[in-house]
Design a protein around this motif. Structure first.
Motif, PDB file in Angstrom:
ATOM      1  N   VAL A 142       9.317  -0.585  -5.419  1.00 52.70           N
ATOM      2  CA  VAL A 142       7.926  -1.034  -5.477  1.00 52.70           C
ATOM      3  C   VAL A 142       7.043   0.179  -5.181  1.00 52.70           C
ATOM      4  CG1 VAL A 142       6.200  -2.633  -4.556  1.00 52.70           C
ATOM      5  CG2 VAL A 142       8.617  -3.319  -4.665  1.00 52.70           C
ATOM      6  N   LYS A 143       6.246   0.563  -6.142  1.00 53.73           N
ATOM      7  CA  LYS A 143       5.430   1.766  -5.990  1.00 53.73           C
ATOM      8  C   LYS A 143       4.253   1.541  -5.046  1.00 53.73           C
ATOM      9  CE  LYS A 143       6.461   3.568 -10.611  1.00 53.73           C
ATOM     10  NZ  LYS A 143       5.882   4.015 -11.901  1.00 53.73           N
ATOM     11  N   PRO A 144       3.761   2.602  -4.399  1.00 52.48           N
ATOM     12  CA  PRO A 144       2.578   2.482  -3.539  1.00 52.48           C
ATOM     13  C   PRO A 144       1.375   1.960  -4.335  1.00 52.48           C
ATOM     14  CG  PRO A 144       3.667   4.584  -3.167  1.00 52.48           C
ATOM     15  CD  PRO A 144       4.325   3.961  -4.370  1.00 52.48           C
ATOM     16  N   GLY A 145       0.624   1.094  -3.707  1.00 54.66           N
ATOM     17  CA  GLY A 145      -0.557   0.539  -4.361  1.00 54.66           C
ATOM     18  C   GLY A 145      -0.274  -0.614  -5.295  1.00 54.66           C
ATOM     19  N   THR A 146       0.932  -1.182  -5.209  1.00 55.11           N
ATOM     20  CA  THR A 146       1.260  -2.327  -6.064  1.00 55.11           C
ATOM     21  C   THR A 146       0.383  -3.522  -5.703  1.00 55.11           C
ATOM     22  OG1 THR A 146       3.546  -1.624  -6.409  1.00 55.11           O
ATOM     23  CG2 THR A 146       3.069  -3.968  -6.683  1.00 55.11           C
ATOM     24  N   ARG A 148       4.159  -7.851 -12.086  1.00 55.55           N
ATOM     25  CA  ARG A 148       5.520  -8.198 -12.489  1.00 55.55           C
ATOM     26  C   ARG A 148       6.293  -6.917 -12.779  1.00 55.55           C
ATOM     27  NH1 ARG A 148       6.412 -13.132 -16.521  1.00 55.55           N
ATOM     28  NH2 ARG A 148       5.876 -11.532 -18.073  1.00 55.55           N
ATOM     29  N   LEU A 149       7.419  -6.765 -12.089  1.00 52.53           N
ATOM     30  CA  LEU A 149       8.277  -5.593 -12.276  1.00 52.53           C
ATOM     31  C   LEU A 149       9.511  -6.024 -13.064  1.00 52.53           C
ATOM     32  CD1 LEU A 149       8.027  -4.099  -8.670  1.00 52.53           C
ATOM     33  CD2 LEU A 149       6.549  -3.676 -10.645  1.00 52.53           C
ATOM     34  N   ARG A 150       9.880  -5.242 -14.064  1.00 51.99           N
ATOM     35  CA  ARG A 150      10.979  -5.617 -14.944  1.00 51.99           C
ATOM     36  C   ARG A 150      12.287  -4.942 -14.570  1.00 51.99           C
ATOM     37  NH1 ARG A 150      11.091  -4.531 -21.424  1.00 51.99           N
ATOM     38  NH2 ARG A 150      11.293  -2.387 -20.693  1.00 51.99           N
ATOM     39  N   VAL A 151      13.337  -5.749 -14.532  1.00 52.53           N
ATOM     40  CA  VAL A 151      14.700  -5.238 -14.384  1.00 52.53           C
ATOM     41  C   VAL A 151      15.387  -5.515 -15.722  1.00 52.53           C
ATOM     42  CG1 VAL A 151      16.853  -5.330 -13.090  1.00 52.53           C
ATOM     43  CG2 VAL A 151      14.666  -5.804 -11.939  1.00 52.53           C
ATOM     44  N   MET A 163       0.821  -1.219   0.000  1.00 51.96           N
ATOM     45  CA  MET A 163       0.000   0.000   0.000  1.00 51.96           C
ATOM     46  C   MET A 163       0.851   1.263   0.000  1.00 51.96           C
ATOM     47  SD  MET A 163      -3.236  -0.940   2.461  1.00 51.96           S
ATOM     48  CE  MET A 163      -2.241  -1.501   3.848  1.00 51.96           C
ATOM     49  N   LEU A 164       1.932   1.232   0.775  1.00 49.09           N
ATOM     50  CA  LEU A 164       2.732   2.445   0.945  1.00 49.09           C
ATOM     51  C   LEU A 164       3.934   2.518   0.003  1.00 49.09           C
ATOM     52  CD1 LEU A 164       2.766   2.643   4.839  1.00 49.09           C
ATOM     53  CD2 LEU A 164       1.221   3.786   3.231  1.00 49.09           C
ATOM     54  N   GLY A 165       4.285   1.380  -0.583  1.00 49.37           N
ATOM     55  CA  GLY A 165       5.480   1.346  -1.420  1.00 49.37           C
ATOM     56  C   GLY A 165       6.709   0.989  -0.601  1.00 49.37           C
ATOM     57  N   THR A 166       7.722   0.466  -1.266  1.00 52.20           N
ATOM     58  CA  THR A 166       8.939   0.076  -0.574  1.00 52.20           C
ATOM     59  C   THR A 166      10.058  -0.105  -1.584  1.00 52.20           C
ATOM     60  OG1 THR A 166       9.896  -1.487   1.017  1.00 52.20           O
ATOM     61  CG2 THR A 166       8.501  -2.409  -0.711  1.00 52.20           C
ATOM     62  N   THR A 167      11.243  -0.423  -1.068  1.00 50.88           N
ATOM     63  CA  THR A 167      12.396  -0.714  -1.921  1.00 50.88           C
ATOM     64  C   THR A 167      12.980  -2.058  -1.504  1.00 50.88           C
ATOM     65  OG1 THR A 167      12.922   1.628  -2.203  1.00 50.88           O
ATOM     66  CG2 THR A 167      14.654   0.054  -2.700  1.00 50.88           C
ATOM     67  N   ARG A 168      13.337  -2.863  -2.479  1.00 50.45           N
ATOM     68  CA  ARG A 168      13.913  -4.175  -2.198  1.00 50.45           C
ATOM     69  C   ARG A 168      15.234  -4.330  -2.947  1.00 50.45           C
ATOM     70  NH1 ARG A 168      10.974  -5.159   1.539  1.00 50.45           N
ATOM     71  NH2 ARG A 168       9.694  -7.018   1.887  1.00 50.45           N
ATOM     72  N   GLU A 169      16.155  -5.066  -2.332  1.00 52.80           N
ATOM     73  CA  GLU A 169      17.386  -5.447  -3.015  1.00 52.80           C
ATOM     74  C   GLU A 169      17.211  -6.875  -3.517  1.00 52.80           C
ATOM     75  OE1 GLU A 169      20.774  -4.892  -0.527  1.00 52.80           O
ATOM     76  OE2 GLU A 169      20.843  -2.721  -0.891  1.00 52.80           O
ATOM     77  N   VAL A 170      17.353  -7.043  -4.825  1.00 49.43           N
ATOM     78  CA  VAL A 170      17.102  -8.330  -5.464  1.00 49.43           C
ATOM     79  C   VAL A 170      18.405  -8.853  -6.072  1.00 49.43           C
ATOM     80  CG1 VAL A 170      15.815  -9.547  -7.254  1.00 49.43           C
ATOM     81  CG2 VAL A 170      14.718  -7.698  -5.951  1.00 49.43           C
ATOM     82  N   ARG A 171      18.712 -10.118  -5.803  1.00 49.83           N
ATOM     83  CA  ARG A 171      19.908 -10.735  -6.363  1.00 49.83           C
ATOM     84  C   ARG A 171      19.571 -11.345  -7.713  1.00 49.83           C
ATOM     85  NH1 ARG A 171      22.226 -15.739  -6.271  1.00 49.83           N
ATOM     86  NH2 ARG A 171      20.615 -16.521  -4.850  1.00 49.83           N
ATOM     87  N   THR A 172      20.390 -11.051  -8.727  1.00 51.31           N
ATOM     88  CA  THR A 172      20.174 -11.592 -10.072  1.00 51.31           C
ATOM     89  C   THR A 172      20.768 -12.996 -10.176  1.00 51.31           C
ATOM     90  OG1 THR A 172      22.243 -10.776 -11.019  1.00 51.31           O
ATOM     91  CG2 THR A 172      20.372  -9.248 -10.961  1.00 51.31           C
ATOM     92  N   ALA A 173      20.554 -13.654 -11.316  1.00 50.00           N
ATOM     93  CA  ALA A 173      21.059 -15.018 -11.524  1.00 50.00           C
ATOM     94  C   ALA A 173      22.575 -15.068 -11.572  1.00 50.00           C
ATOM     95  CB  ALA A 173      20.477 -15.590 -12.802  1.00 50.00           C
ATOM     96  N   THR A 174      23.215 -13.940 -11.892  1.00 49.23           N
ATOM     97  CA  THR A 174      24.681 -13.905 -11.948  1.00 49.23           C
ATOM     98  C   THR A 174      25.301 -13.433 -10.639  1.00 49.23           C
ATOM     99  OG1 THR A 174      24.593 -11.673 -12.895  1.00 49.23           O
ATOM    100  CG2 THR A 174      24.680 -13.534 -14.440  1.00 49.23           C
ATOM    101  N   GLY A 175      24.461 -13.241  -9.619  1.00 46.56           N
ATOM    102  CA  GLY A 175      24.968 -12.837  -8.306  1.00 46.56           C
ATOM    103  C   GLY A 175      25.008 -11.339  -8.081  1.00 46.56           C
ATOM    104  N   LYS A 176      24.621 -10.566  -9.051  1.00 54.46           N
ATOM    105  CA  LYS A 176      24.612  -9.120  -8.907  1.00 54.46           C
ATOM    106  C   LYS A 176      23.384  -8.682  -8.105  1.00 54.46           C
ATOM    107  CE  LYS A 176      24.559  -4.908 -11.729  1.00 54.46           C
ATOM    108  NZ  LYS A 176      24.514  -4.378 -13.121  1.00 54.46           N
TER     109      LYS A 176
END
Length: 319
Positions: free
Chosen positions: A264-268, A273-276, A245-258
């Motif tokens: 994440v926007k409010p109201g998601t 599906r969010l694209r990197v 509801m409020l939105g947030t930020t996440r750290e996501v690990r990729t398949a190569t370890g990066k």
């Protein structure tokens, strides 16, 4: 027994075709009608035998010259018919034998044969044209010898981890025949992808036949975090209902370890599906994207928190 029709017609080439043209036609037809590729098809098997017999005859320069001479001068210019449809050759013990299609083949004798004459052959079975070819032309009238027959193709499997498939690279591999070869795994190879190693299959049964090919299928072990859609990767990130509801930020690990930061926007909504961009599977043709699937967990509220949330929802017209 395959038919003894004109070998040039069987191979689909002109009678003045070069040796290279004859060999090319033979290989194409042999591959098309090979029993391994037409299992359970007797017509294809018979056709394969005809092709083999034709090439055994005109694929050998010596046999081809003898056959061509017989086609041009089947009677030797002076003799009447003799037993078995044969015609004695001029000035010697050779004979011409007529095939069912009307063509003639000269058989030259070198020693005593049946009946005490100088024919250097014996008739096996029914004494037909196929038996003559079997003795003088290396089996051209029957199933044919294996001099030009190729080895069989072989299939095998190479298993890769998800990380090995993404990275690709060189790898030593032992073939089913025991030979160690070095293969190149394509970067980003997919599960089920197949490559061919020419000449690394079964050894040919004859001295002049080509070896078969080796087909390798790659099997990639699934990853616990990532699924694959083409060259895109999909992973899941779970957030709370409040964060959704409020939105947030996440750290996501990729398949190569990066590690990448995902906003994440409010109201998601759940299932979004969010694209990197550019963090999917990398291949020689390019690189896919990473899609993060948002799942929302709903917390269990205390009595006080539930009352406060209800009051807020009623004030906002949501309850």
């Amino acid at each position: 027994m395959p038919s003894t029709s004109d070998p040039y017609t069987t191979l689909g080439v002109a009678d003045d075709a070069s040796a290279k043209e004859i060999k090319k036609a033979y290989r194409a037809l042999a591959q098309q009608y090979h029993p391994d590729r037409n299992a359970g098809d007797p017509a294809a098997e018979e056709r394969f035998k005809e092709i083999q017999a034709a090439y055994d005859l005109v694929g050998d320069e010596t046999k081809r010259r003898a056959y061509d001479r017989a086609r041009r001068d089947p009677y030797g210019g002076q003799y009447e018919g003799t037993p078995f449809g044969g015609f004695p050759g001029p000035g010697g013990p050779g004979r011409y034998y007529r095939a069912p299609d009307g063509t003639y083949v000269r058989v030259d004798a070198t020693g005593a044969g049946p009946g005490g004459d100088q024919d250097a052959f014996t008739f096996g079975g029914g004494g037909g044209l196929g038996d003559i070819f079997d003795q003088f032309f290396g089996g051209a009238g029957g199933g044919g010898d294996t001099a030009f027959r190729g080895g069989r193709d072989v299939e095998t499997t190479v298993r890769l981890t998800f990380e090995e498939a993404l990275a690709g690279g060189k790898r030593e591999f032992r073939t089913p025949g025991g030979e160690t070869v070095r293969i190149t795994i394509p970067k980003g190879v997919r599960d089920g992808f197949k490559i061919k190693l020419t000449g690394k299959g079964e050894t040919a049964p004859g001295p002049r036949g080509p070896a078969g090919d080796l087909f390798i299928t790659f099997r990639v072990t699934p990853d616990a975090r990532f699924s694959r859609d083409g060259d895109d990767l999909i992973t899941t990130e779970t957030i709370t209902a409040v964060e959704a509801m409020l939105g947030t930020t996440r750290e996501v690990r990729t398949a190569t370890g990066k590690t990448v930061r995902l906003k994440v926007k409010p109201g998601t909504q759940p299932g979004r599906r969010l694209r990197v961009k550019g963090q999917g599977v990398e291949t020689d043709a390019g690189q896919g994207d990473l899609f993060v699937l948002i799942e929302v967990s709903v917390p269990t509220l205390s009595d006080g928190a539930a009352e406060g949330l209800r009051a807020w929802a009623e004030a906002e017209g949501l309850a």
